[in-house]
Design a protein around this motif. Structure first.
Motif, PDB file in Angstrom:
ATOM      1  N   SER A 160      -7.218 -62.332  -1.998  1.00 55.90           N
ATOM      2  CA  SER A 160      -8.169 -63.594  -2.033  1.00 55.90           C
ATOM      3  C   SER A 160      -7.669 -64.377  -3.331  1.00 55.90           C
ATOM      4  O   SER A 160      -7.511 -65.678  -3.313  1.00 55.90           O
ATOM      5  CB  SER A 160      -9.867 -63.389  -2.037  1.00 55.90           C
ATOM      6  OG  SER A 160     -10.355 -64.602  -2.278  1.00 55.90           O
ATOM      7  N   VAL A 161      -7.791 -63.812  -4.832  1.00 59.95           N
ATOM      8  CA  VAL A 161      -7.371 -64.710  -5.588  1.00 59.95           C
ATOM      9  C   VAL A 161      -5.919 -64.946  -5.617  1.00 59.95           C
ATOM     10  O   VAL A 161      -5.464 -66.135  -6.170  1.00 59.95           O
ATOM     11  CB  VAL A 161      -7.737 -63.525  -6.820  1.00 59.95           C
ATOM     12  CG1 VAL A 161      -7.245 -64.379  -8.267  1.00 59.95           C
ATOM     13  CG2 VAL A 161      -9.179 -63.402  -7.027  1.00 59.95           C
ATOM     14  N   MET A 162      -4.966 -63.860  -5.147  1.00 56.35           N
ATOM     15  CA  MET A 162      -3.608 -64.264  -5.217  1.00 56.35           C
ATOM     16  C   MET A 162      -3.216 -65.496  -4.499  1.00 56.35           C
ATOM     17  O   MET A 162      -2.411 -65.910  -5.003  1.00 56.35           O
ATOM     18  CB  MET A 162      -2.882 -62.912  -4.597  1.00 56.35           C
ATOM     19  CG  MET A 162      -1.415 -63.240  -4.794  1.00 56.35           C
ATOM     20  SD  MET A 162      -0.709 -61.688  -3.922  1.00 56.35           S
ATOM     21  CE  MET A 162      -1.431 -61.999  -2.098  1.00 56.35           C
ATOM     22  N   ILE A 163      -3.700 -65.394  -3.457  1.00 52.69           N
ATOM     23  CA  ILE A 163      -3.219 -66.759  -2.386  1.00 52.69           C
ATOM     24  C   ILE A 163      -3.690 -68.028  -3.075  1.00 52.69           C
ATOM     25  O   ILE A 163      -3.097 -68.901  -2.979  1.00 52.69           O
ATOM     26  CB  ILE A 163      -3.595 -66.673  -1.057  1.00 52.69           C
ATOM     27  CG1 ILE A 163      -2.743 -67.652  -0.366  1.00 52.69           C
ATOM     28  CG2 ILE A 163      -5.187 -66.614  -0.816  1.00 52.69           C
ATOM     29  CD1 ILE A 163      -3.082 -67.251   1.109  1.00 52.69           C
ATOM     30  N   GLN A 164      -5.091 -67.936  -3.385  1.00 54.20           N
ATOM     31  CA  GLN A 164      -5.634 -69.242  -4.101  1.00 54.20           C
ATOM     32  C   GLN A 164      -4.714 -69.532  -5.362  1.00 54.20           C
ATOM     33  O   GLN A 164      -4.472 -70.844  -5.859  1.00 54.20           O
ATOM     34  CB  GLN A 164      -6.916 -68.783  -4.568  1.00 54.20           C
ATOM     35  CG  GLN A 164      -7.930 -68.870  -3.371  1.00 54.20           C
ATOM     36  CD  GLN A 164      -9.178 -68.876  -3.719  1.00 54.20           C
ATOM     37  OE1 GLN A 164      -9.933 -69.488  -4.198  1.00 54.20           O
ATOM     38  NE2 GLN A 164      -9.954 -67.443  -3.558  1.00 54.20           N
ATOM     39  N   GLU A 165      -4.496 -68.649  -6.111  1.00 56.73           N
ATOM     40  CA  GLU A 165      -3.377 -68.994  -7.521  1.00 56.73           C
ATOM     41  C   GLU A 165      -2.097 -69.348  -7.072  1.00 56.73           C
ATOM     42  O   GLU A 165      -1.323 -70.090  -7.687  1.00 56.73           O
ATOM     43  CB  GLU A 165      -3.474 -67.894  -8.409  1.00 56.73           C
ATOM     44  CG  GLU A 165      -4.848 -67.643  -9.033  1.00 56.73           C
ATOM     45  CD  GLU A 165      -4.607 -66.430 -10.071  1.00 56.73           C
ATOM     46  OE1 GLU A 165      -3.715 -65.787 -10.429  1.00 56.73           O
ATOM     47  OE2 GLU A 165      -5.731 -66.396 -10.938  1.00 56.73           O
ATOM     48  N   SER A 166      -1.321 -68.673  -6.009  1.00 63.47           N
ATOM     49  CA  SER A 166       0.154 -69.006  -5.608  1.00 63.47           C
ATOM     50  C   SER A 166       0.003 -70.254  -4.901  1.00 63.47           C
ATOM     51  O   SER A 166       1.284 -70.983  -5.188  1.00 63.47           O
ATOM     52  CB  SER A 166       0.449 -67.973  -4.656  1.00 63.47           C
ATOM     53  OG  SER A 166       0.559 -66.700  -5.201  1.00 63.47           O
ATOM     54  N   PHE A 167      -0.898 -71.053  -4.304  1.00 60.18           N
ATOM     55  CA  PHE A 167      -1.146 -72.100  -3.721  1.00 60.18           C
ATOM     56  C   PHE A 167      -2.103 -73.012  -4.288  1.00 60.18           C
ATOM     57  O   PHE A 167      -3.145 -73.426  -3.545  1.00 60.18           O
ATOM     58  CB  PHE A 167      -1.157 -72.067  -2.167  1.00 60.18           C
ATOM     59  CG  PHE A 167       0.170 -71.331  -1.566  1.00 60.18           C
ATOM     60  CD1 PHE A 167       1.337 -72.147  -1.333  1.00 60.18           C
ATOM     61  CD2 PHE A 167       0.216 -69.949  -1.446  1.00 60.18           C
ATOM     62  CE1 PHE A 167       2.644 -71.417  -0.823  1.00 60.18           C
ATOM     63  CE2 PHE A 167       1.274 -69.523  -0.825  1.00 60.18           C
ATOM     64  CZ  PHE A 167       2.270 -70.083  -0.488  1.00 60.18           C
ATOM     65  N   LYS A 168      -2.420 -73.184  -5.554  1.00 62.96           N
ATOM     66  CA  LYS A 168      -3.396 -73.754  -6.225  1.00 62.96           C
ATOM     67  C   LYS A 168      -3.683 -75.047  -5.642  1.00 62.96           C
ATOM     68  O   LYS A 168      -2.901 -75.990  -5.601  1.00 62.96           O
ATOM     69  CB  LYS A 168      -3.173 -73.892  -7.676  1.00 62.96           C
ATOM     70  CG  LYS A 168      -4.443 -73.561  -8.424  1.00 62.96           C
ATOM     71  CD  LYS A 168      -4.182 -73.449  -9.933  1.00 62.96           C
ATOM     72  CE  LYS A 168      -5.398 -73.232 -10.886  1.00 62.96           C
ATOM     73  NZ  LYS A 168      -5.990 -72.044 -10.607  1.00 62.96           N
ATOM     74  N   GLY A 169      -5.047 -75.482  -5.329  1.00 62.89           N
ATOM     75  CA  GLY A 169      -5.265 -76.717  -4.839  1.00 62.89           C
ATOM     76  C   GLY A 169      -5.244 -76.855  -3.169  1.00 62.89           C
ATOM     77  O   GLY A 169      -5.790 -77.792  -2.770  1.00 62.89           O
ATOM     78  N   SER A 170      -4.528 -75.767  -2.778  1.00 67.92           N
ATOM     79  CA  SER A 170      -4.214 -75.942  -1.230  1.00 67.92           C
ATOM     80  C   SER A 170      -5.210 -74.896  -0.442  1.00 67.92           C
ATOM     81  O   SER A 170      -5.209 -75.101   0.886  1.00 67.92           O
ATOM     82  CB  SER A 170      -2.604 -75.651  -0.804  1.00 67.92           C
ATOM     83  OG  SER A 170      -1.888 -76.780  -1.693  1.00 67.92           O
TER      84      SER A 170
END
Length: 467
Positions: free
Chosen positions: A284-294
């Motif tokens: 959950s955290v990883m995808i939010q950080e990899s595509f921040k804001g998206s």
């Protein structure tokens, strides 16, 4: 006369939770057993959705944002690791107990531990005591995970000697699919219970603990084991096949630990799990950080659920396929394809191609799940079915070790990268490249697996005596 009457009652006169009381009567359909297994595995599979609690748990005090005394992600990461460690250890030590007392008592004990672990964790959130979360979800819940994991697997292998891969896929796919239900359900419950003074996690833990206890208890009551001389109608045990490494002989639990094959398969499972479990723990955290804001928190929860779907489907599809292509060849695919995908993931993230990023991880997680469901059949092929439950339990110490190694790699390598000024998707590049190397090593370990030496096989008299 009374002794004859007593003996005629058979299993009915045995204590309800005894192994004898679970022996199926003549004519019992083996297809009634998979739903009982799924009732347990869909619950304990919630472990794969625990990452949806990580971000909210960093705001228990601050509510809207992290306060100075709130827990960090690295501190919270140990909850999941502890649960997996205790899963492996309880499976290892509980394997022999399972063979002695049967699956019903084992599965009910698992229900008490897993459900109770949530309640202790809820208390930890209310009191803001991290050690209670470690004890509740990590230790007590982890014991429930291990006992609940191994008992349906060994039972289904005995019900489906003609399709071992499919049987283990049926048993274990529920564990992979548990997060598909738990992730969105947990987010919904947290939103429902959220208030100006609570993030809603403690209340969610209480609801989940009660619901999982009820479901797992129903599964434990419905489980049945085949009679000792039972076999599928019209089925004849196949002759030993050198090509597929399938043995018709049996190896005792303790003797299996003296074979190089056990340790090679241990490494195969350890490396495959390490390469996937750290990603699951922080998906959950990883995808939010990899595509921040998206990617929003709700979308990230959907990503966790999608991974769960492929994790679950892969367990059944890959394990069933292994009945045809062989267990060793199936693992060759896991390691070779997995290494290539891990190498490509950073490029997908850096290029902003979220579809390829998600697709790559879906395939990786299908093979990660497939590794879990294929390994019990791999063990049954190598060591026979007489003690496969206990041997499988001991092999799951590899999962326990990977439960520490995987999250530590993801969390601390990321923390090191961030401390050195690396942000966003680039913070995970080194991590996934390490994962690719681990899979290459796993490929070599799998290559070295060969048939178990005849000196380890049990004789007919040893089988009859159970030693």
């Amino acid at each position: 006369m009374s002794s004859v009457a007593d003996s005629s009652r058979g299993p009915r006169s045995a204590p309800f939770f005894s192994k004898e009381a679970t022996i199926a009567p003549p004519g019992f359909s083996r297809w009634m057993v998979p739903p009982a297994a799924l009732a347990v595995h869909l619950c304990i599979g919630q472990a794969y959705a625990f990452s949806v609690f990580n971000a909210p748990l960093t705001k228990v005090i601050g509510i809207t944002q992290s306060a100075a005394d709130d827990w960090s992600l690295t501190t919270l990461g140990w909850i999941f690791s502890l649960a997996i460690v205790c899963l492996g250890l309880s499976a290892a030590f509980g394997g022999k107990w399972l063979e002695r007392v049967g699956p019903r008592r084992t599965m009910f004990t698992a229900a008490c531990c897993f459900g109770g672990g949530f309640l202790v964790s809820a208390l930890g959130v209310w009191m803001h005591q991290i050690w209670l979360l470690y004890l509740g979800y990590g230790v007590i819940g982890g014991i429930g995970l291990g006992l609940g994991y191994v008992s349906p697997v060994s039972t289904l292998i005995r019900w489906f000697p003609d399709r071992r891969g499919m049987a283990t896929g049926l048993a274990i796919m529920g564990f992979g699919g548990g997060a598909m239900i738990a992730a969105p359900l947990s987010v919904m419950l947290m939103k429902h219970f959220q208030s100006a003074t609570s993030i809603g996690v403690a209340e969610t833990f209480v609801v989940l603990g009660i619901a999982y206890f009820i479901s797992m208890t129903i599964g434990s009551l419905a489980i049945r084991v085949p009679a000792p001389d039972w076999k599928p109608a019209g089925w004849t045990p196949p002759a030993t096949t050198q090509k597929k490494l399938v043995s018709s002989n049996h190896v005792h639990i303790d003797q299996a630990l003296k074979t190089p094959q056990f340790y090679l398969i241990w490494l195969v499972l350890f490396l495959n799990v390490t390469a996937g479990i750290g990603i699951l723990g922080q998906a959950s955290v990883m995808i939010q950080e990899s595509f921040k804001g998206s990617v929003s928190a709700a979308a990230a929860a959907g990503f966790v659920g999608l991974l769960s779907l492929f994790n679950m489907g892969g367990r059944f599809v890959w394990a069933s396929a292994s009945d045809w292509v062989g267990r060793k060849n199936t693992y060759f695919i896991f390691f070779a394809l997995g290494a290539l995908l891990y190498y490509g993931v950073p490029h997908f993230a850096q290029g902003g191609t979220i579809v390829l990023f998600v697709l790559a991880y879906c395939v990786i997680l299908s093979m990660y799940g497939g590794g879990f469901s294929t390994v019990p059949a791999y063990l049954a092929d190598m060591f026979g079915t007489a003690y496969v439950g206990g041997i499988h339990g001991r092999l799951l110490t590899a999962w326990a070790a990977a439960g520490v190694a995987g999250p530590v790699l993801v969390n601390y390598v990321r923390a090191y990268e961030v401390a050195n000024g690396v942000v966003g998707a680039d913070a995970y590049t080194m991590t996934v490249h390490i994962m690719a190397v681990l899979l290459v090593i796993g490929f070599v370990c799998n290559l070295l697996v060969s048939r178990v030496n005849e000196k380890h096989h049990m004789t007919e008299s040893q089988l009859a005596a159970g030693k």
